[in-house]
Design a protein around this motif. Structure first.
Motif, short mmCIF file in Angstrom:
data_model
loop_
_atom_site.label_atom_id
_atom_site.label_comp_id
_atom_site.label_asym_id
_atom_site.label_seq_id
_atom_site.Cartn_x
_atom_site.Cartn_y
_atom_site.Cartn_z
N GLY A 227 23.58 -7.97 -3.59
CA GLY A 227 24.47 -9.49 -3.45
C GLY A 227 24.28 -9.98 -4.72
O GLY A 227 24.89 -10.76 -4.89
N PHE A 228 23.15 -10.26 -4.91
CA PHE A 228 22.46 -10.54 -6.54
C PHE A 228 23.98 -10.23 -7.43
O PHE A 228 24.61 -11.58 -8.47
CB PHE A 228 21.47 -10.76 -7.62
N VAL A 229 24.29 -9.26 -7.22
CA VAL A 229 24.84 -8.25 -8.48
C VAL A 229 26.78 -9.20 -8.40
O VAL A 229 27.01 -9.33 -8.95
CB VAL A 229 25.28 -6.79 -8.82
N GLY A 230 26.90 -8.93 -6.87
CA GLY A 230 28.03 -9.50 -6.72
C GLY A 230 28.34 -10.96 -6.67
O GLY A 230 29.63 -11.04 -7.48
N SER A 231 27.26 -11.98 -6.65
CA SER A 231 27.63 -12.77 -7.02
C SER A 231 27.77 -13.76 -8.22
O SER A 231 28.42 -13.71 -8.57
CB SER A 231 26.52 -14.41 -6.36
N VAL B 9 0.63 -0.84 0.00
CA VAL B 9 0.38 0.24 -0.16
C VAL B 9 1.09 1.60 -0.29
O VAL B 9 0.68 1.69 -0.60
CB VAL B 9 -1.16 -0.21 1.53
N SER B 10 2.05 0.97 0.48
CA SER B 10 2.68 2.44 0.90
C SER B 10 3.83 2.90 -0.08
O SER B 10 3.97 4.01 -0.46
CB SER B 10 3.95 2.00 1.90
N GLY B 11 3.91 1.88 -1.85
CA GLY B 11 4.20 2.59 -2.59
C GLY B 11 5.57 2.08 -3.18
O GLY B 11 6.52 2.12 -4.21
N GLU B 12 5.94 1.11 -2.09
CA GLU B 12 7.64 0.79 -1.89
C GLU B 12 7.94 -0.90 -2.55
O GLU B 12 6.58 -2.03 -2.19
CB GLU B 12 8.28 0.50 -0.61
N HIS B 13 7.86 -0.83 -3.96
CA HIS B 13 7.64 -2.36 -5.07
C HIS B 13 9.12 -2.90 -5.06
O HIS B 13 10.17 -1.82 -5.12
CB HIS B 13 6.93 -2.31 -6.06
N GLY B 14 9.37 -4.30 -5.60
CA GLY B 14 10.42 -4.36 -6.00
C GLY B 14 11.44 -5.55 -5.00
O GLY B 14 11.18 -4.53 -3.77
N PRO B 15 12.49 -5.53 -5.15
CA PRO B 15 13.10 -5.87 -4.74
C PRO B 15 14.24 -4.91 -3.73
O PRO B 15 14.30 -3.66 -4.22
CB PRO B 15 14.55 -7.14 -5.56
N LYS B 16 14.52 -5.51 -1.83
CA LYS B 16 15.32 -4.57 -1.93
C LYS B 16 17.13 -4.05 -2.07
O LYS B 16 17.79 -5.48 -2.85
CB LYS B 16 15.90 -5.03 0.07
N PRO B 17 17.59 -3.26 -2.14
CA PRO B 17 18.65 -3.15 -2.92
C PRO B 17 19.87 -3.36 -2.14
O PRO B 17 20.83 -4.61 -2.61
CB PRO B 17 19.00 -1.50 -1.49
N SER B 18 19.28 -4.07 -0.67
CA SER B 18 21.13 -5.35 -0.29
C SER B 18 20.37 -6.53 -1.03
O SER B 18 21.62 -7.53 -1.62
CB SER B 18 20.58 -5.23 0.99
N GLU B 19 19.17 -7.15 -1.30
CA GLU B 19 19.21 -8.12 -2.15
C GLU B 19 20.19 -8.31 -3.72
O GLU B 19 20.90 -9.01 -4.55
CB GLU B 19 17.70 -8.17 -2.41
N VAL B 20 19.83 -6.34 -3.95
CA VAL B 20 20.57 -5.65 -5.67
C VAL B 20 21.55 -6.50 -5.38
O VAL B 20 22.20 -7.25 -6.54
CB VAL B 20 19.51 -5.11 -5.99
#
Length: 168
Positions: free
Chosen positions: A51-55, A38-49
């Motif tokens: 981590g994914f990019v780092g791996s 409801v708050s408008g925050e959509h998508g993955p968390k920055p830490s997940e991004v």
């Protein structure tokens, strides 16, 4: 409060109200209660991004390193790669990194040994919060006497106890 004309299921809420069109919501009850979505925050968390990019970056860098280190030069020239660092660095960089880690651990251990007082120092027993043992007060009656402070037992007292018990 929920609309009385809505059908609830664990995964979906279908509103059958005549006041508005039928709407379908796929939020769980926990997500609705917390206000998620409801708050408008959509998508993955920055830490997940990150981590994914780092791996992915780590895997790609490892593959490039292994290709550079083990593929013969003729094959690299065949696919059009002519400029690359000397093969000496394929062995030297990991060796330097391992030696650096071992030396850093040794340096850290040495600093800890230097900052710790010696075992014979009284600083290992006493600090700014230590108190002098209180003197024993013999004027109290029977059970109300405090426990005697810890102290060394003299050798003569040990001998008396040992030899008197054996003679009894």
């Amino acid at each position: 409060m929920e609309d009385p004309h809505s059908v609830s299921s664990p995964r979906r809420i279908l509103s059958l109200s005549k006041k508005r069109r039928a709407t379908v919501s796929s939020l769980d009850a926990d997500e609705r209660a917390s206000g998620f979505g409801v708050s408008g925050e959509h998508g993955p968390k920055p830490s997940e991004v990150y981590g994914f990019v780092g791996s992915i970056t780590t895997v790609v860098a490892t593959v490039i390193f292994l290709v550079w280190a083990y593929v013969p030069e003729a094959w690299l020239h065949y696919i059009g790669i002519f400029y690359y660092p000397s093969r000496y660095w394929a062995l030297a960089v990991p060796a330097y990194l391992m030696v650096t880690v071992v030396l850093a651990l040794g340096f850290y251990l040495g600093l800890n040994f230097m900052s710790t007082p010696s075992p014979t120092s009284l600083n290992t027993v006493f600090d700014e919060f230590s108190r002098e043992p209180s003197s024993f007060l013999p004027s109290m009656d029977g059970d109300e006497q405090p426990i005697e402070p810890i102290s060394d037992i003299g050798l003569d007292r040990i001998n008396d106890v040992m030899f008197n018990d054996e003679n009894s």
